[in-house]
Design an enzyme around this catalytic site. Structure first.
Site, PDB file in Angstrom:
ATOM      1  N   ASP B  33       0.828  -1.211   0.000  1.00 36.01           N
ATOM      2  CA  ASP B  33       0.000   0.000   0.000  1.00 36.01           C
ATOM      3  C   ASP B  33       0.856   1.252   0.000  1.00 36.01           C
ATOM      4  O   ASP B  33       0.344   2.362   0.006  1.00 36.01           O
ATOM      5  CB  ASP B  33      -0.890   0.025   1.257  1.00 36.01           C
ATOM      6  CG  ASP B  33      -1.886  -1.114   1.235  1.00 36.01           C
ATOM      7  OD1 ASP B  33      -2.339  -1.465   0.132  1.00 36.01           O
ATOM      8  OD2 ASP B  33      -2.191  -1.656   2.314  1.00 36.01           O
ATOM      9  N   HIS B  34       2.140   1.085   0.017  1.00 35.42           N
ATOM     10  CA  HIS B  34       3.024   2.235   0.210  1.00 35.42           C
ATOM     11  C   HIS B  34       4.242   2.054  -0.700  1.00 35.42           C
ATOM     12  O   HIS B  34       5.268   1.577  -0.240  1.00 35.42           O
ATOM     13  CB  HIS B  34       3.447   2.288   1.681  1.00 35.42           C
ATOM     14  CG  HIS B  34       4.194   3.532   2.052  1.00 35.42           C
ATOM     15  ND1 HIS B  34       5.552   3.674   1.883  1.00 35.42           N
ATOM     16  CD2 HIS B  34       3.777   4.703   2.566  1.00 35.42           C
ATOM     17  CE1 HIS B  34       5.932   4.859   2.312  1.00 35.42           C
ATOM     18  NE2 HIS B  34       4.879   5.504   2.729  1.00 35.42           N
ATOM     19  N   PHE B  35       4.154   2.227  -2.074  1.00 37.36           N
ATOM     20  CA  PHE B  35       2.975   2.790  -2.713  1.00 37.36           C
ATOM     21  C   PHE B  35       2.551   1.887  -3.861  1.00 37.36           C
ATOM     22  O   PHE B  35       3.431   1.364  -4.548  1.00 37.36           O
ATOM     23  CB  PHE B  35       3.321   4.165  -3.278  1.00 37.36           C
ATOM     24  CG  PHE B  35       3.766   5.151  -2.245  1.00 37.36           C
ATOM     25  CD1 PHE B  35       2.830   5.956  -1.579  1.00 37.36           C
ATOM     26  CD2 PHE B  35       5.111   5.295  -1.916  1.00 37.36           C
ATOM     27  CE1 PHE B  35       3.233   6.886  -0.644  1.00 37.36           C
ATOM     28  CE2 PHE B  35       5.517   6.221  -0.963  1.00 37.36           C
ATOM     29  CZ  PHE B  35       4.578   7.019  -0.330  1.00 37.36           C
ATOM     30  N   VAL B  46       8.159   0.760  -0.449  1.00 35.12           N
ATOM     31  CA  VAL B  46       9.200   1.176   0.509  1.00 35.12           C
ATOM     32  C   VAL B  46       8.597   1.162   1.909  1.00 35.12           C
ATOM     33  O   VAL B  46       7.401   1.391   2.089  1.00 35.12           O
ATOM     34  CB  VAL B  46       9.762   2.594   0.209  1.00 35.12           C
ATOM     35  CG1 VAL B  46      10.532   2.599  -1.100  1.00 35.12           C
ATOM     36  CG2 VAL B  46       8.672   3.643   0.198  1.00 35.12           C
TER      37      VAL B  46
END
Lengths: 130, 173
Positions: B33-35, B46
């Site tokens: 989710d990041h990213f 990351v």
């Protein structure tokens, strides 16, 4: 040789810039740590730690923030500082102007007495005593 | 809930220093989710910087707790500084080094560096500097009461210490 007020002020200014993330020009002698510079309770501990380092002095836990007076049933009743409590506070922080605080005597408002000037005088007194 | 953002403690010098490592893995949901990919931009997994701060808070927090035999409830009170110069990518190993700047009855301040160990050649690269303040809450929140047992240093932390080869104290509660 004792440090001049200006020298102490310069270092206190740096300490507050680092501890509170404020700009140099915000840190005037009259600025209140809580209202004007946004200090919260933990910041006072941080400031005490940083002053120790900056001036090579030792500050006892209740020396700057007299929590032992403010949490003492003898000196505080129903959240208000008693006459005996006011005497104790004046003795602890002789260079702080407690006249406004004397009006409300609300223990939770005690932080408002801390201006930059109070810190400067506090440090000067510590340096002279050392 | 599992909220342990370090994998092993390598060094623990009482009241002085604590070194831990964290292996960043694509198996961690958060990286997806990041990213995620968006439009023309490909996915860039990351480790979120706030979780790297949490890893330092756990490393330094263990050091602060250990200094007083885990008798105090040690709470992260302030992030004095957190500066990042690189990103932590899957496969990297993060190495957290926390050092005690000061400790007394009311709390502690710590300084720390995070390095990234490149899995390709084992080389170390600076990633962040993170300075923290901790409060011994029972001594700073007069008037408020907290549970008797030490809810900060839970079994999860004690398991981590033991699995890392360090002695763990018997804590009440």
């Amino acid at each position: 040789m004792a440090a001049t007020q200006e020298e102490v002020f310069g270092k206190v200014q740096e300490v507050l810039e680092d501890a509170l993330g404020v700009d140099n020009d915000e840190v005037t002698m009259e600025a209140k740590l809580s209202d004007d510079l946004g200090a919260e309770s933990i910041d006072y501990l941080d400031i005490a730690f940083r002053l120790e380092k900056a001036f090579d002095i030792k500050i006892e836990q209740t020396e700057l923030m007299p929590e032992d007076v403010l949490n003492n049933g003898e000196y505080v009743q129903d959240g208000k500082v008693t006459d005996a409590g006011m005497d104790a506070l004046r003795q602890r922080l002789p260079f702080a102007d407690l006249s406004d605080f004397d009006g409300s005597r609300d223990v939770n408002a005690f932080r408002d007495v801390f201006t930059v000037e109070v810190l400067v005088k506090f440090v000067q007194a510590k340096l002279e005593a050392a | 809930m599992r909220w342990i953002w370090i994998d092993r403690i390598l060094e623990l010098e009482k009241g002085e220093r604590c070194v831990s490592v964290k292996n960043v893995s694509l198996a961690e949901d958060v990286l997806h989710d990041h990213f995620p990919a968006e439009g023309d931009r490909p996915a860039t997994p990351v480790m979120p910087n706030p979780l790297i701060i949490e890893g330092m808070a756990q490393t330094a927090g263990i050091m602060v707790g250990h200094a007083r035999d885990f008798a105090e409830k040690v709470i992260l009170a302030k992030i004095g500084k957190a500066a990042f110069t690189a990103a932590a990518r899957p496969g990297d190993q993060l190495r957290f080094t926390a050092e005690m700047e000061r400790i007394d009855e009311s709390g502690a301040s710590t300084v720390g560096v995070v390095e990234r160990v490149d899995p390709a050649d084992g080389s170390k690269h600076p990633l962040a500097t993170i300075d923290l303040m901790f409060s011994h809450i029972d001594r700073n929140m007069s008037g408020l009461s907290f549970p008797e047992h030490n809810f900060v240093f839970t079994d999860q932390f004690m398991d981590l210490l033991r699995e890392s080869g360090f002695e763990t104290p018997c804590l009440d509660g």
